[in-house]
Design a protein around this motif. Structure first.
Motif, mmCIF file in Angstrom:
data_model
loop_
_atom_site.group_PDB
_atom_site.id
_atom_site.type_symbol
_atom_site.label_atom_id
_atom_site.label_comp_id
_atom_site.label_asym_id
_atom_site.label_seq_id
_atom_site.Cartn_x
_atom_site.Cartn_y
_atom_site.Cartn_z
ATOM 1 N N ASP A 168 -3.429 -10.063 -33.192
ATOM 2 C CA ASP A 168 -5.096 -8.876 -33.755
ATOM 3 C C ASP A 168 -5.110 -8.662 -34.149
ATOM 4 N N SER A 185 -12.720 -1.053 -40.907
ATOM 5 C CA SER A 185 -11.853 -2.565 -42.377
ATOM 6 C C SER A 185 -11.815 -3.556 -41.640
ATOM 7 N N SER A 187 -12.531 -4.398 -38.397
ATOM 8 C CA SER A 187 -13.903 -5.262 -36.623
ATOM 9 C C SER A 187 -14.678 -6.656 -38.005
ATOM 10 N N PRO A 188 -13.970 -7.434 -36.646
ATOM 11 C CA PRO A 188 -14.931 -8.352 -37.080
ATOM 12 C C PRO A 188 -16.982 -9.050 -36.656
ATOM 13 N N HIS A 189 -17.230 -7.547 -35.560
ATOM 14 C CA HIS A 189 -18.776 -6.923 -35.288
ATOM 15 C C HIS A 189 -19.086 -6.664 -36.562
ATOM 16 N N HIS A 230 -18.457 -7.092 -39.981
ATOM 17 C CA HIS A 230 -17.889 -7.582 -41.039
ATOM 18 C C HIS A 230 -18.637 -9.155 -41.446
ATOM 19 N N ASP A 231 -18.473 -9.717 -39.697
ATOM 20 C CA ASP A 231 -19.061 -10.913 -39.660
ATOM 21 C C ASP A 231 -20.091 -11.677 -39.075
ATOM 22 N N PRO A 232 -21.768 -11.593 -39.586
ATOM 23 C CA PRO A 232 -21.460 -11.143 -40.452
ATOM 24 C C PRO A 232 -21.498 -9.380 -40.581
ATOM 25 N N GLU A 233 -22.457 -9.072 -42.022
ATOM 26 C CA GLU A 233 -22.191 -7.567 -42.696
ATOM 27 C C GLU A 233 -22.224 -7.092 -41.345
ATOM 28 N N TRP A 234 -22.838 -6.021 -41.032
ATOM 29 C CA TRP A 234 -23.425 -5.165 -40.189
ATOM 30 C C TRP A 234 -24.849 -5.230 -40.064
ATOM 31 N N ASP A 247 -27.062 -7.921 -41.365
ATOM 32 C CA ASP A 247 -28.301 -8.893 -40.797
ATOM 33 C C ASP A 247 -29.216 -7.281 -39.708
#
Length: 321
Positions: free
Chosen positions: A157, A245, A247-249, A251-255, A258
């Motif tokens: 990853d 660009s 990091s899932p923390h 963009h999932d969701p957009e920090w 949230d």
């Protein structure tokens, strides 16, 4: 038992700070390991208000165990590095003083290190009732949660997750990448290591059957504090490794979206879910997003330099017993 007649093939390093209330359960789990090679346990005391010596001595008849002092600096990265510097074996396993290793934790880690120099395990949050009941209850719940573990696979990853409190390393490779970086404490020292492992071309193996049970946060305050620290340090990690660009923390969701939803979530929780678990969940979410906001300002907008404190403790020689 004549531990002096046995040569440890594996060293288990437990960074320890003020953990006398929880350490015994982890040591009990290690004392009941199944199929494990000969191993030693190093409890690295990082300036605990009350030293863990009494707890450790209670297990000296069934474990090859000793206390190592790590007193020059404060933090889990430093304490783990000191543990590595004092370990006898070239295969080293890390776990934490407030968790509970699964029954084949050591065996799975040791076997995985034959295939790769870095290993990350399978961590499951087990309810507080099971922890209060003791190791058999924790293992029963852990068995249920990990009944069908995913196969072992190589981590490729862009953002590798390295579970520092359930991981294993081969000494030479660990030294080559520089050990844990104290600058990413608290909350990001493990994933910083994972990123450097892959960047330097080493193999990181994900081993779901290396199971470990972690405790839920005791209350909303503890959940908020841990998540805030983790969120802020994650932004430092993004700055240090250019993860903005990927990091899932983030963009999932957009920090930031949230973060803007938090006031509504607070109202909803107050109306619909006043349970302790609901409050902990909201506190964890709020801590993460607020920590990310502070870290974003600090490292992305202001541009605070991301220094390195890599390998701190690897050359230490504290006293042990």
């Amino acid at each position: 038992m004549g531990w002096g007649l046995m040569t440890a093939q594996v060293s288990v390093v437990i960074a320890c700070y003020d953990a006398n209330d929880t350490l015994g359960l982890q040591l009990e789990a290690l004392a009941h390991q199944e199929g494990a090679p000969a191993f030693e346990v190093l409890v690295v005391d990082n300036n605990s208000p009350e030293a863990p010596d009494a707890v450790v001595s209670g297990w000296s008849d069934v474990l090859d165990i000793r206390v190592v002092r790590a007193s020059e600096h404060q933090g889990v990265a430093y304490a783990r590095n000191v543990g590595v510097s004092r370990s006898a074996a070239d295969r080293i396993i890390f776990c934490d003083a407030d968790d509970c290793a699964g029954p084949r934790f050591v065996q799975a880690a040791a076997s995985a290190l034959e295939a790769a120099p870095f290993v990350t395990g399978g961590v499951h949050t087990v309810n507080g009732r099971s922890f209060a009941s003791g190791r058999p209850a924790v293992w029963k719940e852990l068995s249920r949660l990990s009944a069908t573990p995913a196969p072992r696979d190589v981590v490729r990853d862009a953002y590798p997750v390295f579970m520092g409190g359930a991981s294993a390393v081969e000494r030479a490779a660990f030294m080559e990448v520089g050990g844990f970086d104290q600058g990413y404490v608290p909350g990001a020292e493990d994933n910083d290591l994972g990123l450097r492992v892959l960047a330097q071309g080493f193999t990181l193996l994900r081993v779901p059957d290396m199971t470990l049970a972690e405790r839920p946060r005791a209350n909303a305050t503890g959940a908020f504090r841990r998540s805030f620290d983790g969120g802020r340090m994650h932004m430092r990690l993004c700055a240090g490794h250019d993860l903005w660009s990927v990091s899932p923390h983030l963009h999932d969701p957009e920090w930031w979206r949230d973060l803007l939803r938090l006031p509504g979530a607070l109202v909803t929780t107050a109306i619909r879910d006043r349970s302790a678990s609901g409050r902990r969940g909201l506190a964890s979410r709020a801590g993460l997003r607020l920590g990310q906001f502070v870290g974003f300002v600090e490292y992305r907008i202001v541009g605070r330099p991301v220094g390195q404190d890599r390998g701190l403790g690897l050359s230490d020689a504290p006293t042990s017993q």
